[in-house]
Scaffold this motif. Structure first.
Motif, PDB file in Angstrom:
ATOM      1  N   UNK A 185     -10.628   6.992  -2.095  1.00  0.00           N
ATOM      2  CA  UNK A 185     -10.789   7.795  -3.306  1.00  0.00           C
ATOM      3  C   UNK A 185      -9.858   8.997  -3.283  1.00  0.00           C
ATOM      4  N   UNK A 186      -9.705   9.600  -2.101  1.00  0.00           N
ATOM      5  CA  UNK A 186      -8.806  10.744  -1.964  1.00  0.00           C
ATOM      6  C   UNK A 186      -7.360  10.335  -2.226  1.00  0.00           C
ATOM      7  N   UNK A 187      -6.970   9.174  -1.724  1.00  0.00           N
ATOM      8  CA  UNK A 187      -5.617   8.685  -1.974  1.00  0.00           C
ATOM      9  C   UNK A 187      -5.378   8.432  -3.455  1.00  0.00           C
ATOM     10  N   UNK A 188      -6.412   7.897  -4.103  1.00  0.00           N
ATOM     11  CA  UNK A 188      -6.294   7.650  -5.547  1.00  0.00           C
ATOM     12  C   UNK A 188      -6.103   8.953  -6.292  1.00  0.00           C
ATOM     13  N   UNK A 189      -6.863   9.975  -5.936  1.00  0.00           N
ATOM     14  CA  UNK A 189      -6.729  11.267  -6.617  1.00  0.00           C
ATOM     15  C   UNK A 189      -5.356  11.865  -6.364  1.00  0.00           C
ATOM     16  N   UNK A 190      -4.838  11.740  -5.138  1.00  0.00           N
ATOM     17  CA  UNK A 190      -3.526  12.275  -4.835  1.00  0.00           C
ATOM     18  C   UNK A 190      -2.446  11.565  -5.645  1.00  0.00           C
ATOM     19  N   UNK A 191      -2.595  10.252  -5.801  1.00  0.00           N
ATOM     20  CA  UNK A 191      -1.630   9.492  -6.598  1.00  0.00           C
ATOM     21  C   UNK A 191      -1.645   9.915  -8.043  1.00  0.00           C
TER      22      UNK A 191
END
Length: 320
Positions: A310-316
């Motif tokens: 989820x954190x990676x998705x938000x960063x993207x």
């Protein structure tokens, strides 16, 4: 898991929120009755009894299933080649049928015969291994076609593995090695300690342990003196040609050097030479916890893995 999955382990898994399975392969109806009764004194949660119709004498299989059905066992988990008659009999009695398969074709056959859940077993799995594909590839293959729930098996023992299986289309994972090395497991302490000290590269795919099974039935075990003596001849063994050398006993029953028995709590003899079943997930076994601790760890790790994604998705999204 066969012998190590007695009522103590199956009940502990069920109480902790998993789906407990009693390993009753080729066991007597009397033992099945005792184990089911003992499990029910410890939990009222659902469970399954594991049988292998394709590699069990028909008379014994009929008696095993008679005992299970008389006891209103709620579910069966079958393995090896699908036997439609066994699946139909369990279904007719109202039981759930899970079937572990090692290939896409076997999955198709099991589903066509009425299996309610397909367990896709990869070659990374410990114990008897029915296919040659890795768990990730086979799970996705089966999940793409199946109209019933799919469970991934073989090399799974962590929360990250669970999330990976879900991403492939599975609804869950089946773990053997992770629970083999628990306090509730009926495996011998020697076997558990060997799992703790082993890595994935210490497991071997071989059919050297094949007495009492059909020819061409490979297993994954920990490397030992029997395996080392084979050199590069790890496969191609015919049970009819192997010597019947007794190396241990269990409750007075003789156990053969290249038989498929693994050492249980009461086994005595040359345990090092026996079939020490282990999947490649032994890489993640570094202690002998309770079954509840294993499940709690897997769930916590899965939640952490999902948070990372989820954190990676938000960063993207923020960089777009």
């Amino acid at each position: 898991m066969g012998g190590p999955a007695r009522h103590e382990l199956a009940a502990a898994v069920a109480r902790a929120g998993g789906f407990g399975m009693l390993g009753m392969v080729r066991e007597s109806p009397d033992l099945i009755e005792r184990e089911v009764a003992a499990l029910r004194t410890q939990t009222n949660r659902p469970f399954a009894v594991n049988l292998i119709p394709a590699a069990t004498d028909r008379t014994l299989l009929r008696a095993e299933m008679d005992a299970c059905l008389d006891l209103d066992v709620p579910a069966f988990t079958f393995f090896w080649d699908p036997v439609p008659e066994a699946i139909a009999r369990a279904k007719a009695a109202g039981a759930l049928v899970l079937h572990q398969v090692g290939s896409l074709q076997a999955a198709r056959e099991a589903e066509a015969a009425g299996a309610d859940v397909l367990i896709a077993q990869g070659v990374e799995a410990g114990g008897h291994v029915h296919g040659t594909s890795g768990a990730l590839v086979l799970t996705e293959q089966v999940a793409r076609e199946a109209k019933v729930p799919v469970v991934a098996s073989g090399g799974f023992a962590t929360g990250a593995g669970l999330v990976a299986a879900l991403a492939l289309g599975a609804q869950g994972i089946q773990c053997g090695t992770a629970f083999l090395a628990t306090r509730e497991s009926y495996a011998h302490d020697y076997h558990k300690q060997r799992l703790v000290g082993a890595g994935a590269e210490d497991t071997v795919f071989t059919d050297a342990y094949v007495i009492n099974w059909p020819k061409g039935a490979p297993v994954r075990v920990l490397r030992n003196s029997v395996i080392d003596a084979l050199g590069h001849r790890l496969t191609g063994h015919d049970p009819a040609d192997l010597p019947r050398e007794v190396v241990a006993t269990d409750d007075g029953r003789p156990l053969l050097r290249q038989g498929t028995d693994s050492p249980l709590r009461g086994t005595e003899g040359d345990l090092e030479a026996m079939a020490l079943y282990a999947g490649q997930s032994t890489a993640f076994v570094d202690a002998i916890p309770s079954a509840e601790e294993v499940i709690d760890r897997i769930v916590a790790e899965a939640e952490a893995a999902l948070d990372r994604l989820a954190s990676l998705t938000r960063m993207t999204e923020q960089t777009e």
